[in-house]
Design a protein around this motif. Structure first.
Motif, mmCIF file in Angstrom:
data_model
loop_
_atom_site.group_PDB
_atom_site.id
_atom_site.type_symbol
_atom_site.label_atom_id
_atom_site.label_comp_id
_atom_site.label_asym_id
_atom_site.label_seq_id
_atom_site.Cartn_x
_atom_site.Cartn_y
_atom_site.Cartn_z
ATOM 1 N N ARG A 1 -43.521 -34.442 20.932
ATOM 2 C CA ARG A 1 -43.711 -33.132 21.170
ATOM 3 C C ARG A 1 -42.464 -32.604 21.024
ATOM 4 O O ARG A 1 -41.218 -33.257 21.263
ATOM 5 C CB ARG A 1 -44.161 -32.985 22.738
ATOM 6 N N LEU A 2 -42.289 -31.438 20.606
ATOM 7 C CA LEU A 2 -41.193 -30.612 20.334
ATOM 8 C C LEU A 2 -40.904 -29.855 21.283
ATOM 9 O O LEU A 2 -39.600 -29.186 21.718
ATOM 10 C CB LEU A 2 -41.323 -29.865 19.035
ATOM 11 N N LEU A 3 -41.868 -29.112 21.856
ATOM 12 C CA LEU A 3 -41.574 -28.132 23.030
ATOM 13 C C LEU A 3 -41.876 -28.387 24.603
ATOM 14 O O LEU A 3 -42.989 -29.331 24.615
ATOM 15 C CB LEU A 3 -42.529 -26.829 22.627
ATOM 16 N N PRO A 4 -41.334 -27.983 25.395
ATOM 17 C CA PRO A 4 -40.110 -27.195 25.438
ATOM 18 C C PRO A 4 -38.679 -27.851 24.806
ATOM 19 O O PRO A 4 -37.593 -27.225 24.704
ATOM 20 C CB PRO A 4 -39.966 -26.846 26.820
ATOM 21 N N TRP A 5 -38.806 -29.120 24.950
ATOM 22 C CA TRP A 5 -37.688 -29.889 24.059
ATOM 23 C C TRP A 5 -38.214 -31.155 23.518
ATOM 24 O O TRP A 5 -39.354 -31.485 23.941
ATOM 25 C CB TRP A 5 -36.583 -30.306 25.141
ATOM 26 N N PRO A 6 -37.595 -31.687 22.442
ATOM 27 C CA PRO A 6 -38.353 -32.896 21.892
ATOM 28 C C PRO A 6 -38.409 -34.099 22.808
ATOM 29 O O PRO A 6 -37.525 -34.423 23.598
ATOM 30 C CB PRO A 6 -37.285 -33.366 20.874
ATOM 31 N N HIS A 7 -39.680 -34.550 23.052
ATOM 32 C CA HIS A 7 -39.905 -35.716 23.897
ATOM 33 C C HIS A 7 -41.244 -36.451 23.674
ATOM 34 O O HIS A 7 -41.942 -35.820 22.977
ATOM 35 C CB HIS A 7 -39.970 -35.008 25.546
ATOM 36 N N ALA A 8 -41.621 -37.583 24.267
ATOM 37 C CA ALA A 8 -42.865 -38.310 24.378
ATOM 38 C C ALA A 8 -43.534 -37.662 25.396
ATOM 39 O O ALA A 8 -43.191 -37.201 26.556
ATOM 40 C CB ALA A 8 -42.683 -39.668 24.531
#
Length: 178
Positions: free
Chosen positions: A125-132
């Motif tokens: 996932r890119l939003l709200p920050w890049p993460h799994a």
């Protein structure tokens, strides 16, 4: 009009059902990632065992901590079911080491810093920050995905997986006895 509504319901239900099962029976993607000790972990390390691969957004955040603590508390039960656990996030080895040490985690946390495994399994996932995103894959001893949890409740997830593995082990034993 009624036919259009029925057709729309059928199409959306079919599309939803296919996304839920898109991973079932698929071999788990090959990976080679560092754990919190700086050791390389690959699929081959877990052949012949059930494998829980749970993705989570960030070390030391509330939901991720609860989920990890529950897996830690239930770890011996999982081991008795021939099951290993891997946590995966974008955090680096040092962050994973701090997190694992803080909560005495007996399983590996993999540093997917380049999101290679996360992208293969479409949990990035890119939003709200890049993460799994918080999702879990249950892999059978032959390396195939038998269940994908697209939605996870951190407080209940460990127990949910214990029940599922017990059920799958029972059905495997019954089919072998037949």
């Amino acid at each position: 009009m009624k036919r259009l509504v029925l057709l729309w319901c059928f199409i959306t239900t079919s599309a939803f059902a296919s996304t839920l099962n898109q991973w079932q029976g698929v071999p788990f993607p090959e990976f080679s990632l560092l754990d919190q000790h700086g050791e390389v972990r690959t699929n081959k390390d877990y052949t012949g065992r059930w494998l829980i691969v749970y993705f989570y957004p960030k070390d030391k955040t509330p939901g991720c901590t609860v989920e990890a603590q529950n897996f830690t508390d239930d770890y011996q039960l999982f081991k008795s079911l021939n099951t290993e656990i891997l946590g995966v996030s974008y955090d680096d080895v040092d962050s994973h080491k701090e997190f694992a040490d803080l909560y005495n985690m007996p399983f590996s946390l993999l540093a997917d810093t380049e999101a290679t495994l996360s992208k293969k399994l479409k949990v990035d996932r890119l939003l709200p920050w890049p993460h799994a995103s918080r999702q879990t894959f249950l892999v059978d001893p032959s390396g195939k995905i038998v269940h994908h949890f697209a939605e996870v409740t951190p407080k209940k997830h460990s127990k949910e997986l214990l029940q599922l593995i017990k059920k799958l082990n029972q059905s495997t034993k019954k089919s072998q006895d037949s």
